[in-house]
Write a protein that holds these residues in place. Structure first.
Motif, PDB file in Angstrom:
ATOM      1  N   ARG A   1       0.860  -1.186   0.000  1.00 23.22           N
ATOM      2  CA  ARG A   1       0.000   0.000   0.000  1.00 23.22           C
ATOM      3  C   ARG A   1       0.892   1.230   0.000  1.00 23.22           C
ATOM      4  O   ARG A   1       2.056   1.149   0.380  1.00 23.22           O
ATOM      5  CB  ARG A   1      -0.908   0.030   1.226  1.00 23.22           C
ATOM      6  CG  ARG A   1      -0.134   0.132   2.542  1.00 23.22           C
ATOM      7  CD  ARG A   1      -1.050   0.370   3.726  1.00 23.22           C
ATOM      8  NE  ARG A   1      -0.361   0.349   4.992  1.00 23.22           N
ATOM      9  CZ  ARG A   1       0.390   1.311   5.488  1.00 23.22           C
ATOM     10  NH1 ARG A   1       0.570   2.430   4.810  1.00 23.22           N
ATOM     11  NH2 ARG A   1       0.959   1.205   6.671  1.00 23.22           N
ATOM     12  N   PRO A   2       0.348   2.362  -0.426  1.00 16.94           N
ATOM     13  CA  PRO A   2       1.128   3.603  -0.275  1.00 16.94           C
ATOM     14  C   PRO A   2       1.325   3.914   1.213  1.00 16.94           C
ATOM     15  O   PRO A   2       0.512   3.512   2.052  1.00 16.94           O
ATOM     16  CB  PRO A   2       0.250   4.669  -0.934  1.00 16.94           C
ATOM     17  CG  PRO A   2      -0.690   3.924  -1.811  1.00 16.94           C
ATOM     18  CD  PRO A   2      -0.897   2.598  -1.140  1.00 16.94           C
ATOM     19  N   GLY A   3       2.391   4.609   1.511  1.00 19.18           N
ATOM     20  CA  GLY A   3       2.646   4.987   2.894  1.00 19.18           C
ATOM     21  C   GLY A   3       1.687   6.060   3.380  1.00 19.18           C
ATOM     22  O   GLY A   3       1.051   6.766   2.595  1.00 19.18           O
ATOM     23  N   LEU A   4       1.604   6.163   4.689  1.00 16.44           N
ATOM     24  CA  LEU A   4       0.783   7.182   5.352  1.00 16.44           C
ATOM     25  C   LEU A   4       1.700   8.109   6.141  1.00 16.44           C
ATOM     26  O   LEU A   4       2.769   7.681   6.601  1.00 16.44           O
ATOM     27  CB  LEU A   4      -0.217   6.530   6.303  1.00 16.44           C
ATOM     28  CG  LEU A   4      -1.219   5.574   5.667  1.00 16.44           C
ATOM     29  CD1 LEU A   4      -1.997   4.827   6.749  1.00 16.44           C
ATOM     30  CD2 LEU A   4      -2.158   6.338   4.755  1.00 16.44           C
ATOM     31  N   PRO A   5       1.302   9.358   6.336  1.00 14.62           N
ATOM     32  CA  PRO A   5       2.134  10.253   7.144  1.00 14.62           C
ATOM     33  C   PRO A   5       2.466   9.661   8.516  1.00 14.62           C
ATOM     34  O   PRO A   5       3.588   9.826   9.003  1.00 14.62           O
ATOM     35  CB  PRO A   5       1.276  11.521   7.271  1.00 14.62           C
ATOM     36  CG  PRO A   5       0.455  11.519   6.015  1.00 14.62           C
ATOM     37  CD  PRO A   5       0.141  10.065   5.767  1.00 14.62           C
TER      38      PRO A   5
END
Length: 78
Positions: free
Chosen positions: A58-62
């Protein structure tokens, strides 16, 4: 750009390293944030592609990188 930062960090670490000054790089990859107009966050096709080619799936999250950066900047991590 990311490759250039990694090479620059390597050479910067050598220069002040003799004086026991650490040099670090944070290069997390695609993050669901406002960068590039929020395209990773707001475009499902881009997010799906990133999920397919990323170890996390998945794309990263802050929040994935925020605690690490806070730790890097803390007094405990000289």
């Amino acid at each position: 750009m990311k490759g250039a930062l990694e090479v620059m960090t390597h050479y910067m670490a050598k220069e002040p390293g003799a004086r026991r000054i650490a040099v670090n790089t944070v290069a997390p990859g695609a993050i669901q944030a406002d960068f590039s107009g929020g395209m990773v966050r707001d475009n499902p096709d881009i997010a799906r592609h990133i999920a397919e080619v990323t170890a996390l799936g998945r794309p990263g999250l802050p929040d994935d990188i925020g605690p690490m950066i806070a730790s890097l900047l803390s007094e405990d991590n000289r």
